[in-house]
Design a protein around this motif. Structure first.
Motif, PDB file in Angstrom:
ATOM      1  N   SER A 107     121.641 -88.404   6.859  1.00 12.68           N
ATOM      2  CA  SER A 107     120.857 -86.898   7.568  1.00 12.68           C
ATOM      3  C   SER A 107     121.723 -86.306   8.367  1.00 12.68           C
ATOM      4  O   SER A 107     122.359 -87.066   9.445  1.00 12.68           O
ATOM      5  CB  SER A 107     119.510 -87.762   8.220  1.00 12.68           C
ATOM      6  OG  SER A 107     118.768 -88.564   7.283  1.00 12.68           O
ATOM      7  N   ASN A 111     119.832 -77.284   9.151  1.00 15.25           N
ATOM      8  CA  ASN A 111     119.289 -76.654   8.047  1.00 15.25           C
ATOM      9  C   ASN A 111     118.432 -77.746   7.374  1.00 15.25           C
ATOM     10  O   ASN A 111     118.803 -78.648   6.858  1.00 15.25           O
ATOM     11  CB  ASN A 111     120.375 -76.241   7.251  1.00 15.25           C
ATOM     12  CG  ASN A 111     119.920 -75.404   5.803  1.00 15.25           C
ATOM     13  OD1 ASN A 111     118.689 -75.458   5.725  1.00 15.25           O
ATOM     14  ND2 ASN A 111     120.703 -74.797   5.381  1.00 15.25           N
ATOM     15  N   SER A 112     117.156 -77.097   7.198  1.00 16.68           N
ATOM     16  CA  SER A 112     116.185 -78.111   6.628  1.00 16.68           C
ATOM     17  C   SER A 112     115.452 -77.358   5.216  1.00 16.68           C
ATOM     18  O   SER A 112     114.284 -77.733   4.996  1.00 16.68           O
ATOM     19  CB  SER A 112     115.137 -78.647   7.505  1.00 16.68           C
ATOM     20  OG  SER A 112     114.159 -77.403   7.797  1.00 16.68           O
ATOM     21  N   GLU A 113     116.428 -76.432   4.737  1.00 19.34           N
ATOM     22  CA  GLU A 113     115.909 -75.799   3.583  1.00 19.34           C
ATOM     23  C   GLU A 113     116.242 -76.786   2.413  1.00 19.34           C
ATOM     24  O   GLU A 113     116.917 -77.507   2.383  1.00 19.34           O
ATOM     25  CB  GLU A 113     116.727 -74.519   3.249  1.00 19.34           C
ATOM     26  CG  GLU A 113     116.659 -73.432   4.474  1.00 19.34           C
ATOM     27  CD  GLU A 113     117.464 -72.469   4.291  1.00 19.34           C
ATOM     28  OE1 GLU A 113     117.960 -72.160   3.091  1.00 19.34           O
ATOM     29  OE2 GLU A 113     117.576 -71.334   4.984  1.00 19.34           O
ATOM     30  N   GLN A 132     117.791 -82.829   1.350  1.00 19.97           N
ATOM     31  CA  GLN A 132     116.294 -82.050   1.038  1.00 19.97           C
ATOM     32  C   GLN A 132     115.728 -82.324   2.727  1.00 19.97           C
ATOM     33  O   GLN A 132     116.345 -83.078   3.630  1.00 19.97           O
ATOM     34  CB  GLN A 132     115.489 -83.171   0.251  1.00 19.97           C
ATOM     35  CG  GLN A 132     115.555 -83.303  -1.290  1.00 19.97           C
ATOM     36  CD  GLN A 132     115.502 -81.665  -1.722  1.00 19.97           C
ATOM     37  OE1 GLN A 132     114.596 -81.275  -1.327  1.00 19.97           O
ATOM     38  NE2 GLN A 132     116.369 -81.388  -2.370  1.00 19.97           N
ATOM     39  N   PRO A 133     114.888 -81.555   3.100  1.00 25.21           N
ATOM     40  CA  PRO A 133     114.392 -81.447   4.623  1.00 25.21           C
ATOM     41  C   PRO A 133     113.607 -82.886   4.549  1.00 25.21           C
ATOM     42  O   PRO A 133     112.824 -83.438   3.633  1.00 25.21           O
ATOM     43  CB  PRO A 133     113.409 -80.388   4.514  1.00 25.21           C
ATOM     44  CG  PRO A 133     113.223 -79.941   3.121  1.00 25.21           C
ATOM     45  CD  PRO A 133     114.225 -80.602   2.409  1.00 25.21           C
ATOM     46  N   THR A 134     113.814 -83.430   5.729  1.00 29.07           N
ATOM     47  CA  THR A 134     113.116 -84.661   6.157  1.00 29.07           C
ATOM     48  C   THR A 134     111.585 -84.513   6.895  1.00 29.07           C
ATOM     49  O   THR A 134     110.832 -85.354   6.829  1.00 29.07           O
ATOM     50  CB  THR A 134     113.856 -85.575   7.193  1.00 29.07           C
ATOM     51  OG1 THR A 134     113.920 -84.672   8.530  1.00 29.07           O
ATOM     52  CG2 THR A 134     115.117 -85.928   6.794  1.00 29.07           C
ATOM     53  N   SER A 139     114.553 -80.595  13.271  1.00 26.95           N
ATOM     54  CA  SER A 139     114.904 -80.575  11.716  1.00 26.95           C
ATOM     55  C   SER A 139     116.141 -81.195  11.132  1.00 26.95           C
ATOM     56  O   SER A 139     117.133 -81.170  11.822  1.00 26.95           O
ATOM     57  CB  SER A 139     114.889 -79.178  11.127  1.00 26.95           C
ATOM     58  OG  SER A 139     115.794 -78.428  11.587  1.00 26.95           O
ATOM     59  N   ALA A 141     118.194 -82.610   7.357  1.00 28.51           N
ATOM     60  CA  ALA A 141     118.367 -82.732   5.841  1.00 28.51           C
ATOM     61  C   ALA A 141     118.830 -83.798   5.806  1.00 28.51           C
ATOM     62  O   ALA A 141     119.815 -84.294   6.324  1.00 28.51           O
ATOM     63  CB  ALA A 141     119.291 -81.442   5.577  1.00 28.51           C
TER      64      ALA A 141
END
Length: 188
Positions: A107, A111-113, A132-134, A139, A141
């Motif tokens: 992780s 960026n959490s898009e 992938q966003p957590t 935030s 990814a």
């Protein structure tokens, strides 16, 4: 005595006066030109601050400066985790072994898009994953890595450092310390 106190209060209140104001209704400006400039200026809504410009490191990734921070190893009910960051701050990079799933999760803060591209560079390999966003704050990814993925051995045997690049965030070069190998071995 009550009369004296009442008299003092009345005298005090009567000595307080509001300054006399002039009746300005007849002198009010009748045209836009008569209105003072400060009143005619349009009121603009506060603008949102611009997104900070990310200045990526340049040159070969092996020459990038090592990102400030240290690795820490921990175990909990879910498995083990190696966290990288500065003391007293949230981790900027984590490697977790979810022991029940036998899956590793890398992780990166930022960026959490959905489907943001995350790259891992070592002295032996370059691999790209869809992160992938957590869903947490701050935030992050994350990518899921099978314990048999060859990128894990590359992380362990890289020459002193590896790089993690995530779209929309600053690319980082971090030291390859033993905490990473411990988490990988916990999942194998």
């Amino acid at each position: 005595m009550k009369k004296i106190i009442a008299t003092i209060i009345i005298m005090t209140l009567s000595s307080c006066s509001v300054p006399e104001t002039k009746n300005t209704t007849s002198q009010a400006p009748t045209t836009v030109q008569d209105v003072p400039e400060s009143v005619t200026q349009p009121v603009t809504a506060q603008q949102r601050p611009a997104k900070p410009v990310i200045v990526q490191p340049t040159g070969d990734w092996i020459d990038w400066p090592i990102t400030a921070g240290n690795w820490a190893y921990r175990r909990d009910q879910r498995g083990s985790i190696a966290l990288f960051g500065e003391a007293g701050e949230d981790a900027m990079l984590t490697l977790r072994c979810a022991i029940n799933d036998k899956t590793l999760f890398l992780s990166r803060a930022g960026n959490s898009e959905a489907n943001a591209q995350m790259s891992i560079r070592t002295s032996h390999i370059l691999k790209r994953y869809n992160a992938q966003p957590t869903g947490g704050t701050p935030s992050f990814a994350a990518i899921a890595i099978d314990p048999s993925d060859d990128v894990l051995d590359a992380l362990t045997y890289t020459r002193g450092r590896f790089a993690v690049e995530l779209e929309g965030t600053l690319s980082i070069a971090v030291p390859a310390w033993s905490e990473i190998a411990r988490v990988i071995e916990d999942c194998r």
